[in-house]
Write an enzyme that holds these catalytic residues in place. Structure first.
Site, PDB file in Angstrom:
ATOM      1  N   TYR A  99       0.864  -1.184   0.000  1.00 25.89           N
ATOM      2  CA  TYR A  99       0.000   0.000   0.000  1.00 25.89           C
ATOM      3  C   TYR A  99       0.900   1.233   0.000  1.00 25.89           C
ATOM      4  O   TYR A  99       1.549   1.539   0.992  1.00 25.89           O
ATOM      5  CB  TYR A  99      -0.914   0.014   1.227  1.00 25.89           C
ATOM      6  CG  TYR A  99      -1.905  -1.127   1.285  1.00 25.89           C
ATOM      7  CD1 TYR A  99      -2.317  -1.786   0.132  1.00 25.89           C
ATOM      8  CD2 TYR A  99      -2.440  -1.544   2.496  1.00 25.89           C
ATOM      9  CE1 TYR A  99      -3.230  -2.830   0.180  1.00 25.89           C
ATOM     10  CE2 TYR A  99      -3.354  -2.587   2.560  1.00 25.89           C
ATOM     11  CZ  TYR A  99      -3.739  -3.225   1.396  1.00 25.89           C
ATOM     12  OH  TYR A  99      -4.638  -4.253   1.462  1.00 25.89           O
ATOM     13  N   PHE A 158     -13.132  -5.379   1.277  1.00 27.99           N
ATOM     14  CA  PHE A 158     -14.235  -4.647   0.665  1.00 27.99           C
ATOM     15  C   PHE A 158     -15.540  -4.872   1.455  1.00 27.99           C
ATOM     16  O   PHE A 158     -16.594  -5.151   0.868  1.00 27.99           O
ATOM     17  CB  PHE A 158     -14.442  -5.047  -0.808  1.00 27.99           C
ATOM     18  CG  PHE A 158     -13.299  -4.695  -1.731  1.00 27.99           C
ATOM     19  CD1 PHE A 158     -12.350  -3.755  -1.386  1.00 27.99           C
ATOM     20  CD2 PHE A 158     -13.190  -5.312  -2.974  1.00 27.99           C
ATOM     21  CE1 PHE A 158     -11.305  -3.434  -2.241  1.00 27.99           C
ATOM     22  CE2 PHE A 158     -12.157  -4.996  -3.840  1.00 27.99           C
ATOM     23  CZ  PHE A 158     -11.209  -4.057  -3.473  1.00 27.99           C
ATOM     24  N   PRO A 159     -15.498  -4.755   2.797  1.00 30.49           N
ATOM     25  CA  PRO A 159     -16.725  -4.990   3.583  1.00 30.49           C
ATOM     26  C   PRO A 159     -17.826  -3.982   3.265  1.00 30.49           C
ATOM     27  O   PRO A 159     -19.007  -4.259   3.489  1.00 30.49           O
ATOM     28  CB  PRO A 159     -16.246  -4.833   5.033  1.00 30.49           C
ATOM     29  CG  PRO A 159     -15.013  -3.975   4.940  1.00 30.49           C
ATOM     30  CD  PRO A 159     -14.358  -4.359   3.645  1.00 30.49           C
ATOM     31  N   LEU A 160     -17.415  -2.811   2.720  1.00 34.06           N
ATOM     32  CA  LEU A 160     -18.403  -1.797   2.331  1.00 34.06           C
ATOM     33  C   LEU A 160     -18.516  -1.704   0.810  1.00 34.06           C
ATOM     34  O   LEU A 160     -19.142  -0.793   0.292  1.00 34.06           O
ATOM     35  CB  LEU A 160     -17.994  -0.424   2.897  1.00 34.06           C
ATOM     36  CG  LEU A 160     -17.773  -0.385   4.409  1.00 34.06           C
ATOM     37  CD1 LEU A 160     -17.289   0.994   4.856  1.00 34.06           C
ATOM     38  CD2 LEU A 160     -19.062  -0.753   5.121  1.00 34.06           C
ATOM     39  N   GLY A 161     -17.860  -2.605   0.119  1.00 36.55           N
ATOM     40  CA  GLY A 161     -17.873  -2.581  -1.344  1.00 36.55           C
ATOM     41  C   GLY A 161     -16.583  -2.037  -1.933  1.00 36.55           C
ATOM     42  O   GLY A 161     -16.419  -2.000  -3.144  1.00 36.55           O
ATOM     43  N   GLY A 162     -15.673  -1.564  -1.081  1.00 34.22           N
ATOM     44  CA  GLY A 162     -14.358  -1.114  -1.556  1.00 34.22           C
ATOM     45  C   GLY A 162     -14.453   0.092  -2.477  1.00 34.22           C
ATOM     46  O   GLY A 162     -15.062   1.107  -2.118  1.00 34.22           O
ATOM     47  N   PHE A 163     -13.888  -0.038  -3.681  1.00 37.72           N
ATOM     48  CA  PHE A 163     -13.849   1.093  -4.619  1.00 37.72           C
ATOM     49  C   PHE A 163     -15.227   1.357  -5.244  1.00 37.72           C
ATOM     50  O   PHE A 163     -15.408   2.328  -5.960  1.00 37.72           O
ATOM     51  CB  PHE A 163     -12.823   0.817  -5.727  1.00 37.72           C
ATOM     52  CG  PHE A 163     -11.424   0.655  -5.198  1.00 37.72           C
ATOM     53  CD1 PHE A 163     -10.670   1.765  -4.825  1.00 37.72           C
ATOM     54  CD2 PHE A 163     -10.847  -0.600  -5.053  1.00 37.72           C
ATOM     55  CE1 PHE A 163      -9.391   1.620  -4.325  1.00 37.72           C
ATOM     56  CE2 PHE A 163      -9.567  -0.756  -4.558  1.00 37.72           C
ATOM     57  CZ  PHE A 163      -8.838   0.363  -4.188  1.00 37.72           C
ATOM     58  N   PRO A 208     -18.704   1.380  -3.562  1.00 37.65           N
ATOM     59  CA  PRO A 208     -19.466   1.179  -2.324  1.00 37.65           C
ATOM     60  C   PRO A 208     -20.839   0.544  -2.548  1.00 37.65           C
ATOM     61  O   PRO A 208     -21.527   0.830  -3.533  1.00 37.65           O
ATOM     62  CB  PRO A 208     -19.607   2.594  -1.768  1.00 37.65           C
ATOM     63  CG  PRO A 208     -18.455   3.350  -2.357  1.00 37.65           C
ATOM     64  CD  PRO A 208     -18.214   2.753  -3.721  1.00 37.65           C
TER      65      PRO A 208
HETATM   66  N1  LIG Z   1      -6.611  -9.029   0.782  1.00 40.50           N
HETATM   67  C1  LIG Z   1      -6.959  -8.257  -0.236  1.00 40.50           C
HETATM   68  O1  LIG Z   1      -6.797  -8.626  -1.391  1.00 40.50           O
HETATM   69  C2  LIG Z   1      -7.551  -6.912   0.066  1.00 40.50           C
HETATM   70  C3  LIG Z   1      -8.178  -6.181  -0.972  1.00 40.50           C
HETATM   71  C4  LIG Z   1      -8.731  -4.951  -0.658  1.00 40.50           C
HETATM   72  C5  LIG Z   1      -8.685  -4.456   0.637  1.00 40.50           C
HETATM   73  N2  LIG Z   1      -8.072  -5.180   1.630  1.00 40.50           N
HETATM   74  C6  LIG Z   1      -8.085  -4.703   3.038  1.00 40.50           C
HETATM   75  O2  LIG Z   1      -9.428  -4.514   3.415  1.00 40.50           O
HETATM   76  C7  LIG Z   1      -9.583  -3.225   4.030  1.00 40.50           C
HETATM   77  C8  LIG Z   1     -10.968  -2.698   3.764  1.00 40.50           C
HETATM   78  O3  LIG Z   1     -11.199  -2.595   2.369  1.00 40.50           O
HETATM   79  P1  LIG Z   1     -11.321  -1.220   1.594  1.00 40.50           P
HETATM   80  O4  LIG Z   1     -10.854  -0.074   2.410  1.00 40.50           O
HETATM   81  O5  LIG Z   1     -10.714  -1.425   0.278  1.00 40.50           O
HETATM   82  O6  LIG Z   1     -12.868  -1.133   1.309  1.00 40.50           O
HETATM   83  P2  LIG Z   1     -14.153  -0.867   2.240  1.00 40.50           P
HETATM   84  O7  LIG Z   1     -13.774  -0.887   3.674  1.00 40.50           O
HETATM   85  O8  LIG Z   1     -15.197  -1.778   1.738  1.00 40.50           O
HETATM   86  O9  LIG Z   1     -14.587   0.598   1.779  1.00 40.50           O
HETATM   87  C9  LIG Z   1     -13.776   1.694   1.883  1.00 40.50           C
HETATM   88  C10 LIG Z   1     -14.544   2.850   1.260  1.00 40.50           C
HETATM   89  O10 LIG Z   1     -15.692   3.128   2.056  1.00 40.50           O
HETATM   90  C11 LIG Z   1     -15.635   4.477   2.530  1.00 40.50           C
HETATM   91  N3  LIG Z   1     -16.141   4.467   3.901  1.00 40.50           N
HETATM   92  C12 LIG Z   1     -15.567   3.893   4.987  1.00 40.50           C
HETATM   93  N4  LIG Z   1     -16.330   4.061   6.077  1.00 40.50           N
HETATM   94  C13 LIG Z   1     -17.414   4.760   5.685  1.00 40.50           C
HETATM   95  C14 LIG Z   1     -18.567   5.255   6.342  1.00 40.50           C
HETATM   96  N5  LIG Z   1     -18.763   5.043   7.651  1.00 40.50           N
HETATM   97  N6  LIG Z   1     -19.494   5.923   5.610  1.00 40.50           N
HETATM   98  C15 LIG Z   1     -19.314   6.129   4.289  1.00 40.50           C
HETATM   99  N7  LIG Z   1     -18.247   5.688   3.598  1.00 40.50           N
HETATM  100  C16 LIG Z   1     -17.299   5.009   4.290  1.00 40.50           C
HETATM  101  C17 LIG Z   1     -14.217   4.918   2.409  1.00 40.50           C
HETATM  102  O11 LIG Z   1     -14.139   6.299   2.118  1.00 40.50           O
HETATM  103  P3  LIG Z   1     -13.550   7.357   3.206  1.00 40.50           P
HETATM  104  O12 LIG Z   1     -12.076   7.190   3.203  1.00 40.50           O
HETATM  105  O13 LIG Z   1     -14.015   8.659   2.666  1.00 40.50           O
HETATM  106  O14 LIG Z   1     -14.185   7.016   4.518  1.00 40.50           O
HETATM  107  C18 LIG Z   1     -13.721   4.119   1.200  1.00 40.50           C
HETATM  108  O15 LIG Z   1     -14.052   4.781  -0.003  1.00 40.50           O
HETATM  109  C19 LIG Z   1      -8.467  -2.379   3.414  1.00 40.50           C
HETATM  110  O16 LIG Z   1      -8.133  -1.308   4.217  1.00 40.50           O
HETATM  111  C20 LIG Z   1      -7.353  -3.388   3.264  1.00 40.50           C
HETATM  112  O17 LIG Z   1      -6.618  -3.405   4.473  1.00 40.50           O
HETATM  113  C21 LIG Z   1      -7.531  -6.403   1.348  1.00 40.50           C
END
Ligand SMILES: NC(=O)c1ccc[n+]([C@@H]2O[C@H](COP(=O)([O-])OP(=O)(O)OC[C@H]3O[C@@H](n4cnc5c(N)ncnc54)[C@H](OP(=O)(O)O)[C@@H]3O)[C@@H](O)[C@H]2O)c1
Length: 304
Positions: free
Chosen positions: A72, A217-222, A224
């Site tokens: 990252y 991607f618990p919130l849908g990632g890129f 949402p």
């Molecule tokens: N193992 C793998 O291949 C892999 C792949 C992807 C990710 N990951 C891990 O999984 C973690 C979580 O995934 P992710 O960050 O990609 O996706 P996510 O948690 O599904 O979603 C992140 C997105 O949601 C927004 N968000 C977060 N909290 C919110 C809220 N309360 N209300 C509205 N929007 C909100 C964030 O924007 P803001 O910044 O504006 O809040 C960001 O755009 C990552 O940090 C990473 O460590 C692992």
């Protein structure tokens, strides 16, 4: 298989989970640090001071599980974690992952050779400021097939004491079985959320083995999660749709740990509060229907 077939108490929702075969216990609501890097998870954050403040706020509010990787940025997110939080609290579990490097154009080429994995383990140790990595996930490519060769490299580092525990990411059931036959696997990190339910059976199997399932991607990632059902439930509960999506995951199975990612302190606070949201069976049944109403996502949307 019945959905939400395990009754989870209110205490467990925001409670703790102990990784199997370890004394490592974490709260079920953790934090994923990927969003702290610059656009495209590449380069420095737009707002470095806020990135550091988000990390400190997370730990101040009781987060004891941070998910990261040295790819990252690359390096940027681990360096931010070190600057914000080192020396680390004794109970903080930092989970990192290997199996990928970053191209000069921001691409994510896989990197599984012994030399590449060795480099990645040492990059993580150095940039996080650790003598031993707490948990390392081997990030597997969808079409990779057998995982024995790269996993044996990590097993070797575990024997040397550079890695305490091993997990897997992006894996199928057969790959999980291969991995478990080689080393104790404490967690699996795959793509899963209220609208993307391909891993329902895997979650059930892992739960019966006491292995953590940590959805990325618990919130849908890129892209949402968007759903009128989610919006309606949130309005009735006085919560936000993203909070309800996370609460649903906590109710889904007791081995699910949250690592929702955010670069915003307000969103972080909202996310940490989701352990308090109780969903009654009628609401859970409505939310269980979202995946069927939502068009399946294309694999190409996985940018990490
Ligand atoms: N193992 C793998 O291949 C892999 C792949 C992807 C990710 N990951 C891990 O999984 C973690 C979580 O995934 P992710 O960050 O990609 O996706 P996510 O948690 O599904 O979603 C992140 C997105 O949601 C927004 N968000 C977060 N909290 C919110 C809220 N309360 N209300 C509205 N929007 C909100 C964030 O924007 P803001 O910044 O504006 O809040 C960001 O755009 C990552 O940090 C990473 O460590 C692992």
């Amino acid at each position: 298989m019945a959905i939400n077939d395990t009754k989870i108490s209110r205490e467990e929702l925001g409670g703790q989970f102990t990784f199997p075969g370890t004394s490592m216990a974490v709260r079920r609501v953790g934090y994923g640090a990927m969003q702290l890097a610059g656009p495209g998870v590449f380069g420095p954050p737009r707002d470095r001071a806020t990135a550091l403040a988000v990390l400190r706020e997370a730990v101040d509010r009781g987060v004891d599980h941070i998910d990261t990787s040295d790819f990252y940025g690359p390096h940027v997110v681990n360096q931010l974690i070190r600057e914000a939080l080192h020396p680390y609290p004794d109970d903080l579990v930092i989970v990192t992952k290997v199996g990928c490097i970053r191209g000069a154009d921001g691409s994510w080429p896989p990197a599984y050779s012994r030399e590449e994995l060795t480099q990645q383990v040492h990059d993580n140790l150095r940039n996080l400021g650790l003598d031993q990595l707490h948990i390392v996930n081997l990030r597997v490519r969808d079409d990779m097939g057998p995982i024995e060769a790269p996993l044996s490299v990590l097993a070797n580092f575990q024997q040397q004491g550079l890695i305490r525990h091993i997990g897997l990411s992006g894996v199928t059931s057969p790959q999980i079985e291969q991995g478990r036959a080689m080393v104790p696997i404490v967690c699996v990190q795959n793509h899963y959320n209220v609208a993307h339910r391909g891993d329902d059976a895997i979650i059930h199997d892992l739960s019966s083995q006491g292995i953590a399932y940590v959805p990325f991607f618990p919130l849908g990632g890129f892209d949402p999660v968007q759903s009128s059902t989610l919006n309606d439930a949130a309005a009735r509960l006085g919560a936000t749709p993203m909070q309800v999506a996370q609460a649903w995951l906590l109710h889904r199975s007791p081995n699910i740990l949250l690592i929702s990612g955010t670069s915003s302190i307000d969103h972080l606070r909202e996310n940490i509060a989701v352990g308090e949201i109780e969903l009654v069976p009628e609401v859970l049944a409505e939310l269980d229907g979202i995946a069927e109403q939502t068009a399946p996502r294309k694999p190409a949307e996985r940018k990490e």
